[in-house]
Design a protein around this motif. Structure first.
Motif, PDB file in Angstrom:
ATOM      1  N   ASP A   1       0.860  -1.185   0.000  1.00 42.66           N
ATOM      2  CA  ASP A   1       0.000   0.000   0.000  1.00 42.66           C
ATOM      3  C   ASP A   1       0.896   1.236   0.000  1.00 42.66           C
ATOM      4  OD1 ASP A   1      -2.840  -0.713  -0.008  1.00 42.66           O
ATOM      5  OD2 ASP A   1      -2.388  -1.794   1.840  1.00 42.66           O
ATOM      6  N   TYR A   2       1.301   1.639  -1.180  1.00 41.53           N
ATOM      7  CA  TYR A   2       2.181   2.790  -1.305  1.00 41.53           C
ATOM      8  C   TYR A   2       1.427   4.091  -1.055  1.00 41.53           C
ATOM      9  CZ  TYR A   2       5.702  -0.187  -3.576  1.00 41.53           C
ATOM     10  OH  TYR A   2       6.640  -1.155  -3.856  1.00 41.53           O
ATOM     11  N   THR A   3       2.109   5.049  -0.455  1.00 44.63           N
ATOM     12  CA  THR A   3       1.554   6.390  -0.341  1.00 44.63           C
ATOM     13  C   THR A   3       1.632   7.066  -1.705  1.00 44.63           C
ATOM     14  OG1 THR A   3       3.688   7.408   0.183  1.00 44.63           O
ATOM     15  CG2 THR A   3       2.401   6.514   2.029  1.00 44.63           C
ATOM     16  N   LEU A   4       1.001   8.229  -1.811  1.00 45.41           N
ATOM     17  CA  LEU A   4       1.031   8.960  -3.070  1.00 45.41           C
ATOM     18  C   LEU A   4       2.469   9.331  -3.439  1.00 45.41           C
ATOM     19  CD1 LEU A   4      -1.246   9.768  -5.006  1.00 45.41           C
ATOM     20  CD2 LEU A   4      -1.213  12.048  -3.985  1.00 45.41           C
ATOM     21  N   ALA A   5       3.256   9.715  -2.438  1.00 46.31           N
ATOM     22  CA  ALA A   5       4.657  10.066  -2.688  1.00 46.31           C
ATOM     23  C   ALA A   5       5.450   8.848  -3.154  1.00 46.31           C
ATOM     24  CB  ALA A   5       5.287  10.651  -1.421  1.00 46.31           C
ATOM     25  N   GLN A   6       5.191   7.696  -2.554  1.00 44.60           N
ATOM     26  CA  GLN A   6       5.888   6.479  -2.967  1.00 44.60           C
ATOM     27  C   GLN A   6       5.477   6.062  -4.374  1.00 44.60           C
ATOM     28  OE1 GLN A   6       4.627   4.109   0.435  1.00 44.60           O
ATOM     29  NE2 GLN A   6       6.703   4.079   1.261  1.00 44.60           N
ATOM     30  N   GLN A   7       4.192   6.221  -4.696  1.00 41.93           N
ATOM     31  CA  GLN A   7       3.728   5.933  -6.053  1.00 41.93           C
ATOM     32  C   GLN A   7       4.467   6.816  -7.053  1.00 41.93           C
ATOM     33  OE1 GLN A   7       1.820   3.545  -7.015  1.00 41.93           O
ATOM     34  NE2 GLN A   7       0.021   3.248  -5.739  1.00 41.93           N
ATOM     35  N   PHE A   8       4.634   8.078  -6.691  1.00 43.03           N
ATOM     36  CA  PHE A   8       5.328   9.017  -7.573  1.00 43.03           C
ATOM     37  C   PHE A   8       6.764   8.554  -7.817  1.00 43.03           C
ATOM     38  CE2 PHE A   8       7.772  12.666  -8.804  1.00 43.03           C
ATOM     39  CZ  PHE A   8       6.913  13.441  -9.564  1.00 43.03           C
TER      40      PHE A   8
ATOM     41  N   ILE B   1      -7.974   9.230  -9.142  1.00 40.70           N
ATOM     42  CA  ILE B   1      -7.563  10.264 -10.090  1.00 40.70           C
ATOM     43  C   ILE B   1      -6.237  10.889  -9.674  1.00 40.70           C
ATOM     44  CG2 ILE B   1      -8.188  12.515 -11.060  1.00 40.70           C
ATOM     45  CD1 ILE B   1     -11.133  11.643 -10.806  1.00 40.70           C
ATOM     46  N   ALA B   2      -6.075  11.134  -8.365  1.00 41.09           N
ATOM     47  CA  ALA B   2      -4.823  11.719  -7.870  1.00 41.09           C
ATOM     48  C   ALA B   2      -3.647  10.777  -8.121  1.00 41.09           C
ATOM     49  CB  ALA B   2      -4.943  12.032  -6.384  1.00 41.09           C
ATOM     50  N   GLU B   3      -3.859   9.479  -7.877  1.00 41.34           N
ATOM     51  CA  GLU B   3      -2.795   8.504  -8.115  1.00 41.34           C
ATOM     52  C   GLU B   3      -2.451   8.432  -9.595  1.00 41.34           C
ATOM     53  OE1 GLU B   3      -3.450   4.613  -6.587  1.00 41.34           O
ATOM     54  OE2 GLU B   3      -3.062   5.197  -4.507  1.00 41.34           O
ATOM     55  N   ALA B   4      -3.466   8.450 -10.448  1.00 37.69           N
ATOM     56  CA  ALA B   4      -3.229   8.388 -11.884  1.00 37.69           C
ATOM     57  C   ALA B   4      -2.427   9.591 -12.349  1.00 37.69           C
ATOM     58  CB  ALA B   4      -4.559   8.311 -12.636  1.00 37.69           C
ATOM     59  N   ALA B   5      -2.771  10.770 -11.828  1.00 38.62           N
ATOM     60  CA  ALA B   5      -2.048  11.985 -12.200  1.00 38.62           C
ATOM     61  C   ALA B   5      -0.599  11.935 -11.720  1.00 38.62           C
ATOM     62  CB  ALA B   5      -2.758  13.208 -11.630  1.00 38.62           C
ATOM     63  N   ALA B   6      -0.406  11.454 -10.493  1.00 37.83           N
ATOM     64  CA  ALA B   6       0.945  11.358  -9.941  1.00 37.83           C
ATOM     65  C   ALA B   6       1.792  10.359 -10.740  1.00 37.83           C
ATOM     66  CB  ALA B   6       0.889  10.936  -8.476  1.00 37.83           C
ATOM     67  N   LYS B   7       1.196   9.222 -11.062  1.00 35.42           N
ATOM     68  CA  LYS B   7       1.926   8.205 -11.821  1.00 35.42           C
ATOM     69  C   LYS B   7       2.315   8.719 -13.202  1.00 35.42           C
ATOM     70  CE  LYS B   7      -0.296   4.180  -9.665  1.00 35.42           C
ATOM     71  NZ  LYS B   7      -1.238   3.053  -9.896  1.00 35.42           N
ATOM     72  N   TYR B   8       1.368   9.375 -13.876  1.00 30.08           N
ATOM     73  CA  TYR B   8       1.627   9.859 -15.235  1.00 30.08           C
ATOM     74  C   TYR B   8       2.718  10.930 -15.223  1.00 30.08           C
ATOM     75  CZ  TYR B   8       0.972  12.054 -19.781  1.00 30.08           C
ATOM     76  OH  TYR B   8       1.190  12.573 -21.045  1.00 30.08           O
ATOM     77  N   THR B   9       2.601  11.883 -14.289  1.00 28.57           N
ATOM     78  CA  THR B   9       3.595  12.955 -14.196  1.00 28.57           C
ATOM     79  C   THR B   9       4.973  12.393 -13.896  1.00 28.57           C
ATOM     80  OG1 THR B   9       1.894  14.487 -13.401  1.00 28.57           O
ATOM     81  CG2 THR B   9       4.189  15.102 -13.029  1.00 28.57           C
ATOM     82  N   ALA B  10       5.042  11.476 -12.925  1.00 26.62           N
ATOM     83  CA  ALA B  10       6.322  10.880 -12.547  1.00 26.62           C
ATOM     84  C   ALA B  10       6.912  10.071 -13.704  1.00 26.62           C
ATOM     85  CB  ALA B  10       6.131   9.983 -11.327  1.00 26.62           C
ATOM     86  N   PHE B  11       6.059   9.324 -14.401  1.00 28.92           N
ATOM     87  CA  PHE B  11       6.533   8.516 -15.525  1.00 28.92           C
ATOM     88  C   PHE B  11       7.157   9.398 -16.599  1.00 28.92           C
ATOM     89  CE2 PHE B  11       5.900   6.425 -19.628  1.00 28.92           C
ATOM     90  CZ  PHE B  11       6.447   5.175 -19.395  1.00 28.92           C
TER      91      PHE B  11
ATOM     92  N   LEU C   1      13.736  12.322  -6.615  1.00 29.70           N
ATOM     93  CA  LEU C   1      12.500  11.854  -7.240  1.00 29.70           C
ATOM     94  C   LEU C   1      12.420  10.336  -7.308  1.00 29.70           C
ATOM     95  CD1 LEU C   1      12.243  14.341 -10.262  1.00 29.70           C
ATOM     96  CD2 LEU C   1      11.007  14.443  -8.087  1.00 29.70           C
ATOM     97  N   SER C   2      13.522   9.661  -7.094  1.00 26.30           N
ATOM     98  CA  SER C   2      13.620   8.222  -7.320  1.00 26.30           C
ATOM     99  C   SER C   2      13.388   7.396  -6.060  1.00 26.30           C
ATOM    100  CB  SER C   2      15.009   7.897  -7.889  1.00 26.30           C
ATOM    101  OG  SER C   2      15.199   6.509  -8.030  1.00 26.30           O
ATOM    102  N   MET C   3      12.753   6.242  -6.226  1.00 23.66           N
ATOM    103  CA  MET C   3      12.606   5.288  -5.123  1.00 23.66           C
ATOM    104  C   MET C   3      13.902   4.523  -4.912  1.00 23.66           C
ATOM    105  SD  MET C   3       9.742   2.268  -4.599  1.00 23.66           S
ATOM    106  CE  MET C   3       8.477   3.336  -3.897  1.00 23.66           C
ATOM    107  N   HIS C   4      14.712   4.398  -5.968  1.00 22.54           N
ATOM    108  CA  HIS C   4      15.976   3.661  -5.893  1.00 22.54           C
ATOM    109  C   HIS C   4      17.117   4.653  -6.123  1.00 22.54           C
ATOM    110  CE1 HIS C   4      12.875   0.731  -7.229  1.00 22.54           C
ATOM    111  NE2 HIS C   4      13.458  -0.035  -6.332  1.00 22.54           N
ATOM    112  N   SER C   5      17.292   5.560  -5.180  1.00 21.72           N
ATOM    113  CA  SER C   5      18.251   6.646  -5.359  1.00 21.72           C
ATOM    114  C   SER C   5      19.688   6.139  -5.516  1.00 21.72           C
ATOM    115  CB  SER C   5      18.168   7.620  -4.186  1.00 21.72           C
ATOM    116  OG  SER C   5      18.416   6.955  -2.956  1.00 21.72           O
TER     117      SER C   5
END
Length: 270
Positions: free
Chosen positions: A168-175, A225-235, A252-256
């Motif tokens: 269960d990722y947070t919005l920031a983790q999804q990003f 919708i918020a998750e979709a926007a975050a994912k698209y922007t981050a991608f 910005l990276s999960m694997h810095s």
């Protein structure tokens, strides 16, 4: 380690700074191959077998010659959120399916979908295609599947083999995760050519919206919708990471750590 020692298992200790998704798994595969392993099984530490038959079912298609690589179905944890449960059911359906290179035009990027959360590969073929790539930020399993398909082999999603695994990722983790996904596709090699990504993402969001409404949780629509926007922007940011300064990419990276590992070989050549 004490658990492994208790059962007299062989294990290799690795400093966290040297961890690499592909390289670490190649190290384990090499150690197993040196012991004569004919089938390599990969499993992450946070996946739990759903029953005692998971391993037998996972390797059955390899032993029968039906496929050279398999991966298991992932079931959500009991406490998983509704959105995470949907993600597991969307990506890991009840029906098994084999994939070959001929399926790429129909499935797009889904043809290469493969998960090292619980997977198995015939050892000789694994090494024939060069094992996992060691220079990717993530999705080393997808690259392996792509190489296998391009080499004319069959990969099978084996729904009969089940493990319990979800996040269960947070919005920031999804990003951050999707920034890395974008960076992966930006640097992906020719094996992934013809893999359309956008259509699958749209289908995921539309199905997710139907899922929450069907379960009487329309209140979750803003989050979807918020998750979709975050994912698209981050991608998209990840796809254009070459335009970003290194400190920003690491934030910005999960694997810095990947960006430091990536920079190290470049510095050695100067």
């Amino acid at each position: 380690m004490r658990f492994a020692e208790y059962f007299s298992c062989n294990y290799e200790s690795l400093d966290q700074s040297k961890f690499n998704h592909g390289g670490t798994r190649n190290l384990g595969a090499r150690l197993a191959s040196e012991q004569g392993a004919q089938i390599l099984v990969f499993m992450t530490q946070d996946a739990l077998p759903a029953d005692e038959h998971w391993l037998k079912r996972l390797v059955a298609p390899i032993r029968s010659g039906q496929a050279v690589a398999t991966f298991a179905r992932q079931l959500p944890r009991p406490e998983a959120s509704l959105l995470e449960r949907f993600s597991r059911y969307f990506n890991y359906p009840e029906v098994s399916r084999s994939r070959t290179e001929a399926d790429i035009p129909e499935l797009g990027v889904k043809a290469f979908f493969f998960s090292n959360v619980c997977s198995a590969v015939r050892a000789d073929v694994f090494w024939e295609v060069g094992g996992f790539p060691e220079d990717v930020i993530m999705n080393e399993d997808m690259t392996l599947a792509a190489k296998l398909l391009r080499a004319g082999h069959t990969v099978r999603y084996t729904a009969e083999a089940e493990v319990i695994h979800s996040h269960d990722y947070t919005l920031a983790q999804q990003f951050r995760r999707n920034f890395d996904v974008g960076a992966f596709f930006a640097d992906a090699g020719p094996e992934l050519s013809g893999a359309s990504v956008g259509g699958e993402g749209v289908r995921f969001v539309l199905e997710q919206l139907r899922y929450v409404r069907r379960h009487g949780r329309s209140d979750l629509i803003p989050l979807v919708i918020a998750e979709a926007a975050a994912k698209y922007t981050a991608f998209q940011l990840g796809r254009h990471h070459h335009l970003l300064p290194l400190p920003l990419k690491k934030k910005l990276s999960m694997h810095s750590y990947h960006w430091d590992q990536r920079r190290a070989p470049e510095e050695k050549t100067r």
